[in-house]
Design an enzyme around this catalytic site. Structure first.
Site, short mmCIF file in Angstrom:
data_model
loop_
_atom_site.label_atom_id
_atom_site.label_comp_id
_atom_site.label_asym_id
_atom_site.label_seq_id
_atom_site.Cartn_x
_atom_site.Cartn_y
_atom_site.Cartn_z
N ASP A 16 22.26 -7.31 -5.15
CA ASP A 16 23.18 -6.20 -4.96
C ASP A 16 24.44 -6.48 -5.78
O ASP A 16 24.71 -7.63 -6.16
CB ASP A 16 23.50 -6.09 -3.47
N ASP A 18 28.03 -4.70 -5.18
CA ASP A 18 29.28 -4.65 -4.40
C ASP A 18 29.19 -5.60 -3.21
O ASP A 18 28.34 -5.45 -2.34
CB ASP A 18 29.55 -3.23 -3.91
N SER A 103 21.53 -1.57 -6.92
CA SER A 103 22.83 -1.14 -6.42
C SER A 103 22.79 0.33 -6.00
O SER A 103 22.13 1.15 -6.65
CB SER A 103 23.89 -1.34 -7.51
N LYS A 138 16.78 1.40 -1.25
CA LYS A 138 16.36 0.14 -1.86
C LYS A 138 14.99 -0.32 -1.39
O LYS A 138 14.37 -1.18 -2.02
CB LYS A 138 17.42 -0.94 -1.59
N ASP A 149 24.62 -7.67 0.95
CA ASP A 149 25.57 -7.97 2.02
C ASP A 149 25.38 -7.10 3.26
O ASP A 149 25.93 -7.42 4.32
CB ASP A 149 27.02 -7.86 1.53
#
EC number: 3.1.3.-
Length: 221
Positions: A16, A18, A103, A138, A149
């Site tokens: 990922d 961010d 992302s 995803k 995260d």
């Protein structure tokens, strides 16, 4: 991982952006500070976002502004960790990982995707740009491992919260979700988690997941 051998082909490792490669939260805090709203740390901001509706709304508005994702700083150690994982070979000198970027774009931010591409090119190099997926779901991406995260990855193919419990729901997700710690979220105690890219502990976390999922086997020399 020099004492390991690939069980099959190269392991498809998704990263990922961010909160994993780039310091999204620090820039959010800086933007809040420009509004006169000060937070001592990300935990304090997380609490405010959770319990204050006006702060939550402003939080969303901040990253919807065109240009927000431009020049995001990388998280400490992320660039070196990427280079290290990319370079790893097994005992037969086979490259272990094929690395992809996965992302979620902000569709309300017209420059989001191009800004993210420019950030990747600046810090991680043009080679990685050929392996970028921008997607809302995803779970549809064919990976072996995803480092993200978020506490949970949920979508058409299931939920990463349910992967350890085969009786809960039917999952078609191809990947194991490794959480990358963020003070914006709360995590279960029984999930694999990477706390940072600096102290090297991420290597054992990734290795253990690869062995557990029969992607790597340890070899006694």
């Amino acid at each position: 991982m020099d004492n390991c051998e690939l069980v099959g082909s190269r392991i498809r490792l998704g990263l990922d952006m961010d909160g994993v490669l780039f310091d999204f939260d620090s820039k959010i805090m800086d933007k809040f500070a420009e509004m006169g709203i000060q937070f001592t740390d990300v935990k304090e901001m997380s609490s405010a976002v959770e319990f204050d509706k006006s702060i939550k709304q402003r939080h969303r508005e901040i990253y919807h502004v065109p240009g927000f994702f431009a020049n995001l700083p990388p998280i400490k150690g992320a660039v070196n960790a990427y280079k290290y994982l990319k370079s790893l070979t097994d005992i037969n000198n086979n490259k272990i990982f094929e690395i992809f970027i996965v992302s979620t774009p902000s569709f309300r931010n017209q420059t989001c995707c191009i800004d993210k591409i420019n950030d990747l090119n600046k810090y991680f190099g043009p080679e990685l740009l050929e392996k970028v997926f921008f997607c809302r779901d995803k779970t549809l991406v064919n990976l072996d491992i995803l480092i993200d995260d978020k506490p949970e990855i949920r979508g058409f193919n299931g939920s990463s919260e349910c992967l350890s419990d085969s009786n809960s729901v039917t999952n078609k997700m191809s990947f194991q979700h490794i959480r990358f710690h963020s003070d914006m979220y709360k995590y279960s105690d029984d999930v694999p988690i990477i706390n940072n890219w600096i102290d090297g502990t991420y290597i054992d976390v990734v290795k253990n997941v690869c062995v557990d999922k029969n992607l790597l086997r340890e070899v006694v020399v």
